[in-house]
Scaffold this active site. Sequence first.
Site, PDB file in Angstrom:
ATOM      1  N   HIS A  11       0.916  -1.076  -0.134  1.00 50.50           N
ATOM      2  CA  HIS A  11       0.013   0.115   0.140  1.00 50.50           C
ATOM      3  C   HIS A  11       0.857   1.233   0.070  1.00 50.50           C
ATOM      4  O   HIS A  11       1.851   1.514   0.750  1.00 50.50           O
ATOM      5  CB  HIS A  11      -0.826   0.109   1.283  1.00 50.50           C
ATOM      6  CG  HIS A  11      -1.945   1.081   1.205  1.00 50.50           C
ATOM      7  ND1 HIS A  11      -1.931   1.764   2.371  1.00 50.50           N
ATOM      8  CD2 HIS A  11      -2.830   1.629   0.425  1.00 50.50           C
ATOM      9  CE1 HIS A  11      -2.961   2.700   2.161  1.00 50.50           C
ATOM     10  NE2 HIS A  11      -3.503   2.480   0.972  1.00 50.50           N
ATOM     11  N   HIS A  53      -1.027  11.365  -2.335  1.00 49.85           N
ATOM     12  CA  HIS A  53      -2.509  10.841  -1.824  1.00 49.85           C
ATOM     13  C   HIS A  53      -3.352  11.981  -1.297  1.00 49.85           C
ATOM     14  O   HIS A  53      -4.485  11.797  -1.808  1.00 49.85           O
ATOM     15  CB  HIS A  53      -2.064  10.101  -0.461  1.00 49.85           C
ATOM     16  CG  HIS A  53      -3.324   9.502   0.328  1.00 49.85           C
ATOM     17  ND1 HIS A  53      -4.281  10.370   1.135  1.00 49.85           N
ATOM     18  CD2 HIS A  53      -4.323   8.274  -0.221  1.00 49.85           C
ATOM     19  CE1 HIS A  53      -5.264   9.601   1.337  1.00 49.85           C
ATOM     20  NE2 HIS A  53      -5.243   8.344   0.751  1.00 49.85           N
TER      21      HIS A  53
HETATM   22  O1  G3P Z   1      -6.697   1.593  -3.166  1.00 45.61           O
HETATM   23  C1  G3P Z   1      -6.909   1.194  -1.664  1.00 45.61           C
HETATM   24  C2  G3P Z   1      -6.461   2.261  -0.993  1.00 45.61           C
HETATM   25  O2  G3P Z   1      -5.462   2.904  -0.986  1.00 45.61           O
HETATM   26  C3  G3P Z   1      -7.711   3.317  -0.899  1.00 45.61           C
HETATM   27  O3  G3P Z   1      -7.607   4.340   0.138  1.00 45.61           O
HETATM   28  O4  G3P Z   1      -7.167   6.472   0.996  1.00 45.61           O
HETATM   29  O5  G3P Z   1      -5.354   4.645   1.163  1.00 45.61           O
HETATM   30  O6  G3P Z   1      -5.851   5.671  -1.054  1.00 45.61           O
HETATM   31  P1  G3P Z   1      -6.239   5.344   0.239  1.00 45.61           P
HETATM   32 MG    MG Z   2      -4.813   4.407  -2.540  1.00 44.05          MG
END
Ligand code: G3P
Ligand code: MG
Length: 249
Positions: A11, A53
């Site tokens: 992630h 992000h």
């Molecule tokens: O794509 C999965 C996850 O990354 C979605 O939430 O806020 O971490 O981008 P976020």
């Molecule tokens: Mg994400």
Amino acid sequence: MTLKLPRIIGHRGACAYAPENTLESILTAAEMGVEWVELDVKLTKDEIPIIFHDDTLERTTNGSGAVAETLYEDIRHLEAGSWFGESFSGIKIPTLEEALEVLVDHNLGLNLEIKPCPGREKVTAEAALDILSRVWDDHDRLLVSSFQHVSLEAAMDVATDWHRGLLLDCDNLPPSWKDLCDYLQCSTVNIGLTCTTRELVEDIIDYDKNVLVYTVNDPQDARRLQAWGVDTVFTDAPDLIQDAILTVH
Ligand code: G3P
Ligand code: MG
């Protein structure tokens, strides 16, 4: 094209160990043996796709203000590592192009999350996919996802046969996710851990879509989800999860 999902997706790279969405985070994931990473893409004011992000710069850089109001020329001078740890000071925000180069060099698959600033849903998908189309040819190892239906619609228009993932937000779960999935021709449904129930997972499997769950940092959760039939988990700490689950499909 057959989507070849891994069991684990790093992630924002491997963001428990390096500043999220940076080249260092991608490299850290690669060193841990992760097969794919998830990265968020959005546009600078002058429409350069960058890996980032938030809509604003404060949390993860030494800058301030809205990304959508900042030119790339200013973004590229920002420092995006010290907030995470002094040893990462000097790290920059990568462009999508720079990140793709590292991914290709390290033979990593990609889940690119289109994360548009408000009002830029279509143009963000179009600009990101334009760059992707120039360098990426392994479509079994590429998933384009978004919470924004307009972004997925734009992705469908410009790259109909690339795999798309519908992201579901637990705070705003659309009751009509099946209709959305049909309309957007999604291969996967990506759901938040907090609203992942066995029933929802089975519903998605019955609907013949792959199930991905974010963000899973507890090995016990990973094992439980795998037993329910979840295909893939997103994790900040790939090393912890790798040890906990079966990593082959
Ligand atoms: O794509 C999965 C996850 O990354 C979605 O939430 O806020 O971490 O981008 P976020
Ligand atoms: Mg994400």
